[in-house]
Design a protein around this motif. Structure first.
Motif, PDB file in Angstrom:
ATOM      1  N   HIS A  79       0.869  -1.180   0.000  1.00  0.00           N
ATOM      2  CA  HIS A  79       0.000   0.000   0.000  1.00  0.00           C
ATOM      3  C   HIS A  79       0.904   1.227   0.000  1.00  0.00           C
ATOM      4  O   HIS A  79       1.858   1.301   0.781  1.00  0.00           O
ATOM      5  N   TYR A  80       0.610   2.168  -0.891  1.00  0.00           N
ATOM      6  CA  TYR A  80       1.450   3.365  -0.986  1.00  0.00           C
ATOM      7  C   TYR A  80       0.586   4.611  -1.038  1.00  0.00           C
ATOM      8  O   TYR A  80      -0.388   4.678  -1.790  1.00  0.00           O
ATOM      9  N   GLN A  81       0.948   5.615  -0.244  1.00  0.00           N
ATOM     10  CA  GLN A  81       0.367   6.959  -0.319  1.00  0.00           C
ATOM     11  C   GLN A  81       1.506   7.963  -0.303  1.00  0.00           C
ATOM     12  O   GLN A  81       2.480   7.791   0.446  1.00  0.00           O
ATOM     13  N   SER A  82       1.376   8.997  -1.095  1.00  0.00           N
ATOM     14  CA  SER A  82       2.389  10.044  -1.051  1.00  0.00           C
ATOM     15  C   SER A  82       2.218  10.856   0.226  1.00  0.00           C
ATOM     16  O   SER A  82       1.153  10.844   0.858  1.00  0.00           O
ATOM     17  N   ARG A  83       3.261  11.581   0.593  1.00  0.00           N
ATOM     18  CA  ARG A  83       3.171  12.427   1.781  1.00  0.00           C
ATOM     19  C   ARG A  83       2.205  13.595   1.580  1.00  0.00           C
ATOM     20  O   ARG A  83       1.778  14.223   2.548  1.00  0.00           O
ATOM     21  N   ASP A  84       1.841  13.877   0.329  1.00  0.00           N
ATOM     22  CA  ASP A  84       0.830  14.901   0.089  1.00  0.00           C
ATOM     23  C   ASP A  84      -0.503  14.500   0.712  1.00  0.00           C
ATOM     24  O   ASP A  84      -1.276  15.361   1.150  1.00  0.00           O
ATOM     25  N   TYR A  85      -0.776  13.189   0.729  1.00  0.00           N
ATOM     26  CA  TYR A  85      -2.038  12.691   1.269  1.00  0.00           C
ATOM     27  C   TYR A  85      -1.893  12.128   2.676  1.00  0.00           C
ATOM     28  O   TYR A  85      -2.848  12.148   3.452  1.00  0.00           O
ATOM     29  N   ASN A  86      -0.733  11.600   2.999  1.00  0.00           N
ATOM     30  CA  ASN A  86      -0.522  11.046   4.327  1.00  0.00           C
ATOM     31  C   ASN A  86       0.826  11.515   4.859  1.00  0.00           C
ATOM     32  O   ASN A  86       1.841  10.839   4.707  1.00  0.00           O
ATOM     33  N   PRO A  87       0.864  12.703   5.462  1.00  0.00           N
ATOM     34  CA  PRO A  87       2.139  13.256   5.921  1.00  0.00           C
ATOM     35  C   PRO A  87       2.765  12.466   7.060  1.00  0.00           C
ATOM     36  O   PRO A  87       3.969  12.578   7.299  1.00  0.00           O
ATOM     37  N   ILE A  92       6.388   5.830   1.619  1.00  0.00           N
ATOM     38  CA  ILE A  92       7.077   4.534   1.577  1.00  0.00           C
ATOM     39  C   ILE A  92       6.082   3.450   1.186  1.00  0.00           C
ATOM     40  O   ILE A  92       4.873   3.603   1.360  1.00  0.00           O
ATOM     41  N   GLU A  93       6.611   2.346   0.664  1.00  0.00           N
ATOM     42  CA  GLU A  93       5.782   1.177   0.422  1.00  0.00           C
ATOM     43  C   GLU A  93       5.537   0.470   1.754  1.00  0.00           C
ATOM     44  O   GLU A  93       6.482   0.155   2.477  1.00  0.00           O
ATOM     45  N   ARG A  94       4.283   0.254   2.061  1.00  0.00           N
ATOM     46  CA  ARG A  94       3.933  -0.422   3.315  1.00  0.00           C
ATOM     47  C   ARG A  94       3.352  -1.796   2.998  1.00  0.00           C
ATOM     48  O   ARG A  94       2.306  -1.907   2.363  1.00  0.00           O
ATOM     49  N   TRP A  95       4.056  -2.819   3.420  1.00  0.00           N
ATOM     50  CA  TRP A  95       3.633  -4.196   3.192  1.00  0.00           C
ATOM     51  C   TRP A  95       2.899  -4.698   4.440  1.00  0.00           C
ATOM     52  O   TRP A  95       3.494  -4.834   5.500  1.00  0.00           O
ATOM     53  N   PHE A  96       1.620  -4.933   4.295  1.00  0.00           N
ATOM     54  CA  PHE A  96       0.815  -5.466   5.383  1.00  0.00           C
ATOM     55  C   PHE A  96       0.484  -6.934   5.115  1.00  0.00           C
ATOM     56  O   PHE A  96       0.585  -7.409   3.982  1.00  0.00           O
ATOM     57  N   LEU A  97       0.078  -7.635   6.153  1.00  0.00           N
ATOM     58  CA  LEU A  97      -0.403  -8.992   5.952  1.00  0.00           C
ATOM     59  C   LEU A  97      -1.553  -8.975   4.939  1.00  0.00           C
ATOM     60  O   LEU A  97      -2.392  -8.070   4.965  1.00  0.00           O
ATOM     61  N   PRO A  98      -1.605  -9.961   4.054  1.00  0.00           N
ATOM     62  CA  PRO A  98      -2.718  -9.990   3.097  1.00  0.00           C
ATOM     63  C   PRO A  98      -4.030 -10.383   3.758  1.00  0.00           C
ATOM     64  O   PRO A  98      -4.045 -11.138   4.742  1.00  0.00           O
ATOM     65  N   HIS A 158      -7.873  14.321   6.302  1.00  0.00           N
ATOM     66  CA  HIS A 158      -7.076  13.951   5.138  1.00  0.00           C
ATOM     67  C   HIS A 158      -7.965  13.507   3.974  1.00  0.00           C
ATOM     68  O   HIS A 158      -9.159  13.267   4.138  1.00  0.00           O
ATOM     69  N   ARG A 159      -7.350  13.419   2.818  1.00  0.00           N
ATOM     70  CA  ARG A 159      -7.900  12.687   1.683  1.00  0.00           C
ATOM     71  C   ARG A 159      -6.988  11.490   1.431  1.00  0.00           C
ATOM     72  O   ARG A 159      -5.842  11.467   1.866  1.00  0.00           O
ATOM     73  N   ASP A 160      -7.493  10.492   0.716  1.00  0.00           N
ATOM     74  CA  ASP A 160      -6.736   9.253   0.538  1.00  0.00           C
ATOM     75  C   ASP A 160      -5.962   9.200  -0.780  1.00  0.00           C
ATOM     76  O   ASP A 160      -5.198   8.267  -1.003  1.00  0.00           O
ATOM     77  N   GLY A 161      -6.192  10.166  -1.675  1.00  0.00           N
ATOM     78  CA  GLY A 161      -5.495  10.128  -2.956  1.00  0.00           C
ATOM     79  C   GLY A 161      -6.112   9.150  -3.932  1.00  0.00           C
ATOM     80  O   GLY A 161      -5.421   8.607  -4.807  1.00  0.00           O
ATOM     81  N   VAL A 162      -7.435   8.923  -3.798  1.00  0.00           N
ATOM     82  CA  VAL A 162      -8.161   8.005  -4.677  1.00  0.00           C
ATOM     83  C   VAL A 162      -9.347   8.777  -5.268  1.00  0.00           C
ATOM     84  O   VAL A 162      -9.367   9.998  -5.265  1.00  0.00           O
ATOM     85  N   ASP A 163     -10.335   8.053  -5.778  1.00  0.00           N
ATOM     86  CA  ASP A 163     -11.543   8.704  -6.280  1.00  0.00           C
ATOM     87  C   ASP A 163     -12.719   8.573  -5.318  1.00  0.00           C
ATOM     88  O   ASP A 163     -13.428   9.545  -5.065  1.00  0.00           O
TER      89      ASP A 163
END
Length: 237
Positions: A79-87, A92-98, A158-163
């Motif tokens: 899961h990736y969000q830019s710092r513009d959306y998640n300061p 960074i790439e965040r690898w969570f359990l599936p 915040h916003r999530d950077g999606v639609d």
């Protein structure tokens, strides 16, 4: 009912949908075995990417593709969000359990994704509709203990950077607060509400509004509490 939800989102950029109406929508989409689905929140991993040092959030993650041929799961990915959306936690790439195979194929999740696909496709102007949508699903458990509040949105408003975004309450045990607030792009408040019953839902147009949730604390300080939600996001690929 789905059309009513869509008109509300179009008018104000968000919709608070209470459990009876949401149940009606999801039942038409094939909802079954809600209790079995909700039990999947008892097997989440600690989110180790919290820049605030907190260990109050557990989660699992999965990505899907939604298109004319249906909804299919993608290979596991970060899961990736830019710092513009998640300061706080972005950049960074965040690898969570599936998400487990059982939950990923569960009729409750499939009903939720199908209803979202129909709703969000209808809300998107035809020239802007993509051939397929990138869909992310997040199982969250926010834990609260005496002396340790749980923060559903530690990054703040915040916003999530999606639609499009759905936040669906799965369970709520021994917690107070957790009020959702909605603001416009000028950060002016538009509304607030609290998800209190399983299947209470918040839909947002991520291009038009910010959202945030206040911290949760235990109602009974002698016992821990938690707030379980499913977050679903749709983004044009």
């Amino acid at each position: 009912m789905l059309d009513t939800i869509g008109r509300t989102i179009s008018r104000q950029g968000f919709a608070f949908v209470q459990a009876p109406a949401m149940h009606e929508v999801l039942e038409l989409a094939g909802l079954r075995d809600w209790d079995g689905f909700a039990a999947g929140w008892d097997d989440l991993g600690v989110d180790t990417f919290m820049a605030d040092g907190g260990r109050y959030r557990r989660r699992r993650f999965a990505a899907f593709r939604a298109g004319p041929d249906g909804i299919g799961r993608k290979p596991h990915q970060p899961h990736y969000q830019s710092r513009d959306y998640n300061p706080l936690n972005g950049g960074i790439e965040r690898w969570f359990l599936p998400v487990s195979d059982t939950i990923g194929a569960h009729p409750a999740l499939r009903a939720i994704l199908a209803a979202c696909h129909r709703l969000f496709e209808g809300l998107t102007a035809p020239p802007l509709r993509p051939p397929s949508w990138h869909v992310e699903t997040h199982q969250f458990r926010i834990e609260a203990r005496t002396g340790q509040e749980g923060r559903p949105t530690p990054e703040g408003m915040h916003r999530d950077g999606v639609d499009w975004v759905l936040v669906l309450l799965v369970n709520r045990i021994n917690v107070a607060s957790g009020e959702t607030t909605i603001h416009d792009l000028a950060k002016q408040p538009l509304g607030s509400f609290t998800l209190t019953d399983p299947l209470d839902a918040a839909f947002t147009d991520d291009n038009r509004v910010y959202h945030g949730v206040t911290p949760v604390t235990p109602l009974d300080p002698a016992h821990p509490g938690h707030r379980d939600v499913l977050v679903v996001t749709f983004r044009r690929e």
